[in-house]
Design a protein around this motif. Structure first.
Motif, PDB file in Angstrom:
ATOM      1  N   ALA A 172       3.684  -3.899  -6.644  1.00 45.49           N
ATOM      2  CA  ALA A 172       3.018  -3.405  -5.435  1.00 45.49           C
ATOM      3  C   ALA A 172       1.600  -3.964  -5.339  1.00 45.49           C
ATOM      4  O   ALA A 172       1.161  -4.372  -4.250  1.00 45.49           O
ATOM      5  CB  ALA A 172       3.002  -1.879  -5.437  1.00 45.49           C
ATOM      6  N   ARG A 173       0.884  -3.989  -6.463  1.00 45.24           N
ATOM      7  CA  ARG A 173      -0.474  -4.551  -6.440  1.00 45.24           C
ATOM      8  C   ARG A 173      -0.455  -6.028  -6.094  1.00 45.24           C
ATOM      9  O   ARG A 173      -1.303  -6.516  -5.351  1.00 45.24           O
ATOM     10  CB  ARG A 173      -1.140  -4.348  -7.794  1.00 45.24           C
ATOM     11  N   ALA A 174       0.498  -6.756  -6.658  1.00 42.45           N
ATOM     12  CA  ALA A 174       0.612  -8.189  -6.353  1.00 42.45           C
ATOM     13  C   ALA A 174       0.901  -8.400  -4.879  1.00 42.45           C
ATOM     14  O   ALA A 174       0.343  -9.311  -4.247  1.00 42.45           O
ATOM     15  CB  ALA A 174       1.707  -8.821  -7.208  1.00 42.45           C
TER      16      ALA A 174
ATOM     17  N   HIS B  28       0.833  -1.209   0.000  1.00 42.09           N
ATOM     18  CA  HIS B  28       0.000   0.000   0.000  1.00 42.09           C
ATOM     19  C   HIS B  28       0.865   1.254   0.000  1.00 42.09           C
ATOM     20  O   HIS B  28       0.588   2.215  -0.718  1.00 42.09           O
ATOM     21  CB  HIS B  28      -0.932   0.012   1.211  1.00 42.09           C
ATOM     22  N   PHE B  29       1.910   1.254   0.816  1.00 42.38           N
ATOM     23  CA  PHE B  29       2.832   2.414   0.842  1.00 42.38           C
ATOM     24  C   PHE B  29       3.507   2.603  -0.514  1.00 42.38           C
ATOM     25  O   PHE B  29       3.689   3.730  -0.981  1.00 42.38           O
ATOM     26  CB  PHE B  29       3.892   2.259   1.936  1.00 42.38           C
ATOM     27  N   ALA B  30       3.881   1.500  -1.155  1.00 38.65           N
ATOM     28  CA  ALA B  30       4.541   1.590  -2.461  1.00 38.65           C
ATOM     29  C   ALA B  30       3.588   2.157  -3.505  1.00 38.65           C
ATOM     30  O   ALA B  30       3.989   2.983  -4.334  1.00 38.65           O
ATOM     31  CB  ALA B  30       5.039   0.208  -2.892  1.00 38.65           C
ATOM     32  N   LEU B  31       2.317   1.751  -3.459  1.00 39.72           N
ATOM     33  CA  LEU B  31       1.343   2.303  -4.403  1.00 39.72           C
ATOM     34  C   LEU B  31       1.163   3.800  -4.191  1.00 39.72           C
ATOM     35  O   LEU B  31       1.022   4.566  -5.139  1.00 39.72           O
ATOM     36  CB  LEU B  31      -0.002   1.593  -4.258  1.00 39.72           C
ATOM     37  N   ARG B  32       1.180   4.236  -2.943  1.00 38.87           N
ATOM     38  CA  ARG B  32       1.047   5.662  -2.670  1.00 38.87           C
ATOM     39  C   ARG B  32       2.270   6.428  -3.184  1.00 38.87           C
ATOM     40  O   ARG B  32       2.147   7.523  -3.721  1.00 38.87           O
ATOM     41  CB  ARG B  32       0.870   5.894  -1.169  1.00 38.87           C
TER      42      ARG B  32
END
Length: 155
Positions: free
Chosen positions: A113-115, A96-100
């Protein structure tokens, strides 16, 4: 043997005075000009910003780096298999942090990140259920074995 005689030379063609000679051939196209670089063409046509934008986009695509947090999240989720799901929620949160982070940066790694998020939360919810199911089977097997052993010693 005698050598063959060379053929008689033809007389040179003399143009007749009744037929006019054709004019000398002119080149059909102007001489080729050397190719101009894209920036010079863009300057002459006023499209420099478009050329600069497309070349910088291509440069950005080739130099984009992976988001390190997305890689760490995916590795954490992968290691959660070895730790029976203990690291799965940590990997999902890191995902979640990586997606942000990826929203504001020109980096790759959105798929990783989604995986990490999907697999992490799946392991978090389904691994305890699986462990409980297998654990209940083991407990029932132990109770049955204990009852058989008690029945053997009691009778």
């Amino acid at each position: 043997m005698t050598a063959p005689e060379p053929p008689a030379a033809l007389p040179p063609a003399v143009p007749s005075p009744a037929v006019p000679s054709p004019p000398p051939a002119e080149p059909a196209q102007p001489p080729a000009q050397p190719a101009q670089p894209a920036q010079e063409v863009a300057l002459s046509t006023g499209r420099l910003s478009e050329v600069a934008r497309t070349s910088s986009d291509a440069f950005r695509r080739t130099t984009a780096k992976h988001n390190v947090l997305a890689i760490v999240a995916l590795l954490t989720v992968a290691l959660s298999v070895l730790t029976f799901g203990i690291l799965a929620p940590i990997g999902a949160i890191l995902g979640h942090f990586a997606l942000r982070q990826l929203k504001g940066r020109e980096q790759t790694g959105r798929g990783m990140a989604r995986a990490a998020v999907i697999i992490g939360w799946t392991f978090t919810f389904f691994l305890p259920c699986l462990t409980l199911f297998l654990g209940m089977g083991t407990i029932l097997a132990l109770i049955k074995t204990a009852a058989e052993l008690i029945g053997l010693f009691a009778g």
